[in-house]
Design an enzyme around this catalytic site. Structure first.
Site, PDB file in Angstrom:
ATOM      1  N   SER A  18       1.024  -1.094  -0.150  1.00  0.00           N
ATOM      2  CA  SER A  18       0.281   0.012   0.028  1.00  0.00           C
ATOM      3  C   SER A  18       1.006   1.307  -0.153  1.00  0.00           C
ATOM      4  O   SER A  18       2.000   1.345   0.549  1.00  0.00           O
ATOM      5  CB  SER A  18      -0.715   0.249   0.736  1.00  0.00           C
ATOM      6  OG  SER A  18      -1.437   1.151   1.490  1.00  0.00           O
ATOM      7  N   TYR A  56      -2.785  -0.194   9.690  1.00  0.00           N
ATOM      8  CA  TYR A  56      -2.079  -0.640   8.195  1.00  0.00           C
ATOM      9  C   TYR A  56      -1.401  -0.148   7.518  1.00  0.00           C
ATOM     10  O   TYR A  56      -0.782  -1.353   6.870  1.00  0.00           O
ATOM     11  CB  TYR A  56      -3.928   0.262   8.001  1.00  0.00           C
ATOM     12  CG  TYR A  56      -3.911  -0.048   6.227  1.00  0.00           C
ATOM     13  CD1 TYR A  56      -4.527  -1.606   6.068  1.00  0.00           C
ATOM     14  CD2 TYR A  56      -3.452   0.621   4.672  1.00  0.00           C
ATOM     15  CE1 TYR A  56      -5.031  -2.266   4.380  1.00  0.00           C
ATOM     16  CE2 TYR A  56      -3.767   0.127   3.776  1.00  0.00           C
ATOM     17  CZ  TYR A  56      -4.044  -1.113   3.806  1.00  0.00           C
ATOM     18  OH  TYR A  56      -4.609  -1.695   2.337  1.00  0.00           O
TER      19      TYR A  56
END
Lengths: 177, 242
Positions: free
Chosen positions: A147, A160
């Site tokens: 990500s 995250y």
């Protein structure tokens, strides 16, 4: 098709495969000739996606294989079933993840641990379980979805982002191993 | 994004990785143009394309000369994708710093200036969703002795791409960092010897081999056809940089 994009004969397992990026991966792998094991937590969703993919492809190209990516025993059993179905595995698409909103300071430590465990440790468990089949393939590939929030600080999704950074580092460790 | 009907111009497209990019782009339906300085290589590339059964154009043009390059680019405008894949062996300064000296490093940087010239000269000829792909090298990603000229030019190209991705948007610009490669198309005869000669080098990498030029070209096609990739340094190096 560029022959280097040709996946004819290959079998892929994609986690988190019933929606979003995972589902697109499944569809494009099948368009490029692969057979794909479709995973998510929900059996009905996996079956619906596999059915739709098989209908579009006009061949037996997708097989539903539900298991809970938050549970170690379920992952290991699911990986075994995925390998057994077509008796091979060439590509592992590790796409399933959990996220949690909030800065690191706001996070419940239990949630933080869960995000790291599922996004990092459980991908390691899955990759390790699949490794003998991937080695037997001769052209085995593991792909994790990282990500942008793992490249630069993203306070809104702290846990995250930290987990994705760790996943990217794990990918490099696995590459060397 | 599909390459069908799109014009792809590759500077240094008559041999090596560049020729593979031209052939793969042409096979994907692009109007692929390979530019090179050597008339001999232009003729040889035409022969390779015929043998491969793909329609590609090869022309003599000097990527280091902006007038020559500009004329070639204008002939093929509008252009969807440009690639700088030129590397002249004479300008290719190998050796450690005490051997190459400042002069060697300056020669090595010719590849950087050639890339800049291509970006500059193609800027107004590129389609709005067009892309630029440059070639640096894995020697910048992980230090090795004896390849300092490669390392500095790679570093300069990688830095250039990240900044220009912001400045040139919506045009996209990316760079490939290839590891050492051999060429299975052009050097079909020479290849076994080259593979043998380079194999000790490849042994240092996780994949235990050197790459093939077609594998680097495959990455260039990805960078052209994925419209959401810009400012990316794409390592195609057998894990050399890990």
């Amino acid at each position: 098709m560029n022959p280097m994009f040709d996946m004819t004969g290959r079998v892929a397992l994609v986690t988190g495969a019933t929606r979003g990026i995972g589902r697109c991966i499944v569809e494009q792998y099948v368009q490029h000739g692969a057979r794909v094991v479709v995973n998510s937590r929900k059996p009905a969703d996996c079956e619906a996606v596999a059915e739709a993919v098989n209908r579009d492809a006009g061949r037996d190209a997708a097989w539903p294989c539900a298991f809970d990516f938050s549970d170690q025993a379920a992952i290991e059993d699911g990986a075994d079933r995925a390998v057994a179905h077509w008796d091979r595995l060439d590509t592992l698409g590790g796409n399933a993840y959990v996220t949690a909103l909030g800065t690191e300071g706001e996070l419940d430590p239990a949630v933080f641990v869960d995000v790291l465990r599922i996004n990092v440790v459980n991908n390691a468990i899955l990759a390790n379980r699949a490794l003998p089949a991937l080695r037997a393939s001769g052209e085995g590939v593991v792909i994790f979805i990282g990500s942008a929030s793992g490249l630069a600080p993203s306070p809104a999704v702290a846990a995250y982002g930290i987990s994705k950074r760790a996943l990217m580092h794990m990918m490099q460790n696995l590459a060397v191993e | 994004m599909t390459l069908a009907g799109k014009t792809v111009v590759v500077v240094g497209g008559t041999s090596g990785v560049g020729l593979h990019i031209v052939l793969q782009a042409a096979a994907a339906g692009a109007k692929a143009v390979g530019l090179g300085r050597s008339p001999l290589r232009v003729a040889a590339a035409q022969e390779k394309a015929r043998a491969a059964g793909v329609a590609a154009v090869f022309e003599q043009a000097d990527g280091t000369d902006e007038t020559s390059l500009r004329a070639a680019l204008e002939r093929h405008a509008p252009i969807a994708h440009v690639v700088a894949s030129a590397l002249d062996a004479e300008e290719h300064a190998l050796g450690d710093f005490r051997k190459t000296g400042t002069a060697g490093l300056k020669r090595g940087m010719n590849k950087f200036w050639l890339s800049c010239t291509l970006i500059e000269q193609s800027d107004d000829l590129l389609e709005p969703d067009g892309s630029i792909t440059l070639m640096s090298g894995s020697d910048e990603r992980k230090a090795w002795p004896g390849v300092v000229a490669h390392a500095i030019v790679g570093g300069a190209l990688n830095a250039l791409v990240r900044t220009l991705a912001i400045e040139l948007a919506p045009h996209r610009i990316n760079v490939i960092c290839p590891g050492p490669t051999v060429d299975s198309v052009n050097d079909a005869i020479e290849r076994p010897q080259r593979v043998t000669g380079m194999q000790p080098w490849g042994e240092r990498f996780p994949l235990k081999r050197v790459g093939d030029s077609s594998e680097v070209a495959h990455g260039a096609l990805f960078l052209m056809t994925n419209g959401y990739v810009t400012g990316t340094i794409l390592d195609i190096d057998g894990g050399a940089s890990v």
